[in-house]
Design a protein around this motif. Structure first.
Motif, mmCIF file in Angstrom:
data_model
loop_
_atom_site.group_PDB
_atom_site.id
_atom_site.type_symbol
_atom_site.label_atom_id
_atom_site.label_comp_id
_atom_site.label_asym_id
_atom_site.label_seq_id
_atom_site.Cartn_x
_atom_site.Cartn_y
_atom_site.Cartn_z
ATOM 1 N N LEU A 81 -47.260 2.970 13.865
ATOM 2 C CA LEU A 81 -47.988 3.404 12.687
ATOM 3 C C LEU A 81 -47.908 4.929 12.631
ATOM 4 C CD1 LEU A 81 -51.228 1.221 12.904
ATOM 5 C CD2 LEU A 81 -48.988 0.625 11.956
ATOM 6 N N PHE A 82 -48.188 5.490 11.468
ATOM 7 C CA PHE A 82 -48.128 6.946 11.357
ATOM 8 C C PHE A 82 -49.112 7.616 12.316
ATOM 9 C CE2 PHE A 82 -49.419 10.997 9.375
ATOM 10 C CZ PHE A 82 -48.206 11.651 9.492
ATOM 11 N N ALA A 83 -50.253 6.977 12.533
ATOM 12 C CA ALA A 83 -51.246 7.541 13.463
ATOM 13 C C ALA A 83 -50.668 7.729 14.859
ATOM 14 C CB ALA A 83 -52.479 6.643 13.511
ATOM 15 N N ASP A 84 -49.739 6.859 15.256
ATOM 16 C CA ASP A 84 -49.106 6.995 16.572
ATOM 17 C C ASP A 84 -48.266 8.266 16.646
ATOM 18 O OD1 ASP A 84 -50.121 4.473 17.410
ATOM 19 O OD2 ASP A 84 -48.473 3.458 16.377
ATOM 20 N N VAL A 85 -47.628 8.613 15.536
ATOM 21 C CA VAL A 85 -46.801 9.824 15.496
ATOM 22 C C VAL A 85 -47.686 11.069 15.578
ATOM 23 C CG1 VAL A 85 -45.126 11.140 14.139
ATOM 24 C CG2 VAL A 85 -44.994 8.641 14.212
ATOM 25 N N VAL A 86 -48.830 11.019 14.918
ATOM 26 C CA VAL A 86 -49.774 12.135 15.021
ATOM 27 C C VAL A 86 -50.154 12.363 16.480
ATOM 28 C CG1 VAL A 86 -52.087 12.941 14.405
ATOM 29 C CG2 VAL A 86 -50.637 11.858 12.667
ATOM 30 N N GLU A 87 -50.352 11.275 17.224
ATOM 31 C CA GLU A 87 -50.679 11.394 18.653
ATOM 32 C C GLU A 87 -49.537 12.054 19.430
ATOM 33 O OE1 GLU A 87 -53.522 10.805 20.277
ATOM 34 O OE2 GLU A 87 -54.419 10.442 18.313
ATOM 35 N N VAL A 88 -48.304 11.734 19.086
ATOM 36 C CA VAL A 88 -47.152 12.383 19.729
ATOM 37 C C VAL A 88 -47.197 13.887 19.490
ATOM 38 C CG1 VAL A 88 -44.631 12.593 19.715
ATOM 39 C CG2 VAL A 88 -45.676 10.330 19.618
ATOM 40 N N LEU A 89 -47.480 14.274 18.253
ATOM 41 C CA LEU A 89 -47.530 15.692 17.919
ATOM 42 C C LEU A 89 -48.671 16.408 18.639
ATOM 43 C CD1 LEU A 89 -46.792 15.390 14.113
ATOM 44 C CD2 LEU A 89 -45.277 16.358 15.822
ATOM 45 N N LEU A 90 -49.763 15.716 18.852
ATOM 46 C CA LEU A 90 -50.878 16.316 19.575
ATOM 47 C C LEU A 90 -50.557 16.481 21.061
ATOM 48 C CD1 LEU A 90 -53.910 14.571 17.837
ATOM 49 C CD2 LEU A 90 -53.084 16.915 17.530
ATOM 50 N N ARG A 91 -49.707 15.591 21.594
ATOM 51 C CA ARG A 91 -49.288 15.717 22.998
ATOM 52 C C ARG A 91 -48.260 16.814 23.177
ATOM 53 N NH1 ARG A 91 -49.292 10.075 22.830
ATOM 54 N NH2 ARG A 91 -47.022 9.951 22.697
ATOM 55 N N HIS A 92 -47.409 17.000 22.178
ATOM 56 C CA HIS A 92 -46.313 17.975 22.259
ATOM 57 C C HIS A 92 -46.589 19.084 21.241
ATOM 58 C CE1 HIS A 92 -43.913 15.365 24.878
ATOM 59 N NE2 HIS A 92 -44.276 14.374 24.107
ATOM 60 N N ARG A 93 -47.302 20.091 21.681
ATOM 61 C CA ARG A 93 -47.814 21.112 20.765
ATOM 62 C C ARG A 93 -46.729 21.946 20.101
ATOM 63 N NH1 ARG A 93 -53.113 20.363 19.157
ATOM 64 N NH2 ARG A 93 -54.202 19.287 20.830
ATOM 65 N N GLY A 94 -45.540 21.975 20.693
ATOM 66 C CA GLY A 94 -44.470 22.764 20.101
ATOM 67 C C GLY A 94 -43.587 21.992 19.146
ATOM 68 N N LEU A 95 -43.910 20.737 18.925
ATOM 69 C CA LEU A 95 -43.059 19.854 18.122
ATOM 70 C C LEU A 95 -43.520 19.823 16.673
ATOM 71 C CD1 LEU A 95 -40.698 17.762 18.419
ATOM 72 C CD2 LEU A 95 -42.475 16.017 18.704
ATOM 73 N N GLY A 96 -42.562 19.931 15.753
ATOM 74 C CA GLY A 96 -42.848 19.809 14.335
ATOM 75 C C GLY A 96 -42.436 18.445 13.801
ATOM 76 N N LEU A 97 -42.819 18.175 12.553
ATOM 77 C CA LEU A 97 -42.543 16.881 11.932
ATOM 78 C C LEU A 97 -41.926 17.073 10.560
ATOM 79 C CD1 LEU A 97 -42.855 13.750 11.877
ATOM 80 C CD2 LEU A 97 -45.103 14.120 10.825
#
Length: 247
Positions: free
Chosen positions: A96-112
């Motif tokens: 789900l999109f919420a899972d991707v938000v969690e990835v971004l929160l874990r990897h602070r230097g990553l953009g989407l």
């Protein structure tokens, strides 16, 4: 003289050459492998939830069948989105999109780089993009789409987010449309820039970015980097990272 500024490395559907496209393993691989952004596709479910999948049906990349728009998020959760790629990924969930938000929160230097497929109604668009704002990652997200209607909806419901228009062709009307939609990027296929380098110059003259899709070899990357593209959306972000480092 070649441009020396490196383009952003954008992992197309994650690191989709080593893990199933648009899944958490592909996103984690991209993040750990040095990608600047992950590019994902999101379809809207029957109950208005963002499902991370490219196609408008689940048939190609899961063990299920039918249109995404006819499935509820709870049903999608039980699909296997990994076995088609390799046995090692058997049982991988469709995110789900919420899972991707969690990835971004874990990897602070990553953009989407977020592509909303088709033209979504305003309400699910607003709900999905509220997840971005609530997570405090507005400045790390570029939302894009091919649909002019979709871009107008984005402009209305989330004006604070940066937007990009995906294009297949380019003429004077393209720049007029970009200005009307208030986008910051026009994202063309790499072939368009390779065949018509003046297009990149015109995009840049208009003050816009150009993130090209989807070159996967050094023979394609070299002239694009020399031309000064802002980002390269590729299925081989791992190889692009190494190639740029050694160039």
């Amino acid at each position: 003289m070649p441009i020396t500024t490196s383009p952003l490395i954008i992992a197309h559907r994650g690191n989709s050459s080593v893990a199933p496209e648009n899944t958490l393993p592909a996103f984690e691989s991209a993040a750990l492998g040095g990608s600047d952004l992950i590019e994902i596709d999101v379809q809207v479910s029957e109950d208005g939830v963002g499902i991370v999948i490219h196609d408008d049906t689940v048939d190609r990349t899961t063990d299920g069948s039918g249109p995404v728009a006819a499935l509820r998020a709870a049903e999608v959760r039980h699909l296997d989105a990994g076995s088609w790629f390799a046995p090692a990924y058997s049982g991988t969930a469709l995110p789900l999109f919420a899972d991707v938000v969690e990835v971004l929160l874990r990897h602070r230097g990553l953009g989407l780089l977020l592509e909303l497929k088709g033209a979504w109604p305003a309400e699910p668009t607003k709900l999905l993009l509220a997840e971005v704002t609530e997570a405090g990652i507005d400045d790390r997200v570029l939302v894009q789409g091919f649909s002019v209607e979709m871009l107008r909806t984005l402009q209305a419901v989330a004006p604070q987010l940066r937007r990009g228009l995906l294009i297949s062709e380019f003429d004077d009307a393209t720049l007029e449309l970009a200005a009307e939609l208030g986008v910051v990027a026009l994202n063309p296929p790499a072939t368009l820039i390779l065949e018509r380098p003046e297009v990149l110059a015109r995009i840049h003259e208009a003050g816009l970015e150009a993130h090209v899709w989807t070159p996967n070899t050094a023979a394609e990357w070299a002239p694009l980097v020399d031309a000064g593209v802002d980002g390269i959306i590729t299925d081989r972000p791992d190889r692009l990272t190494g190639w740029l480092a050694g160039r």
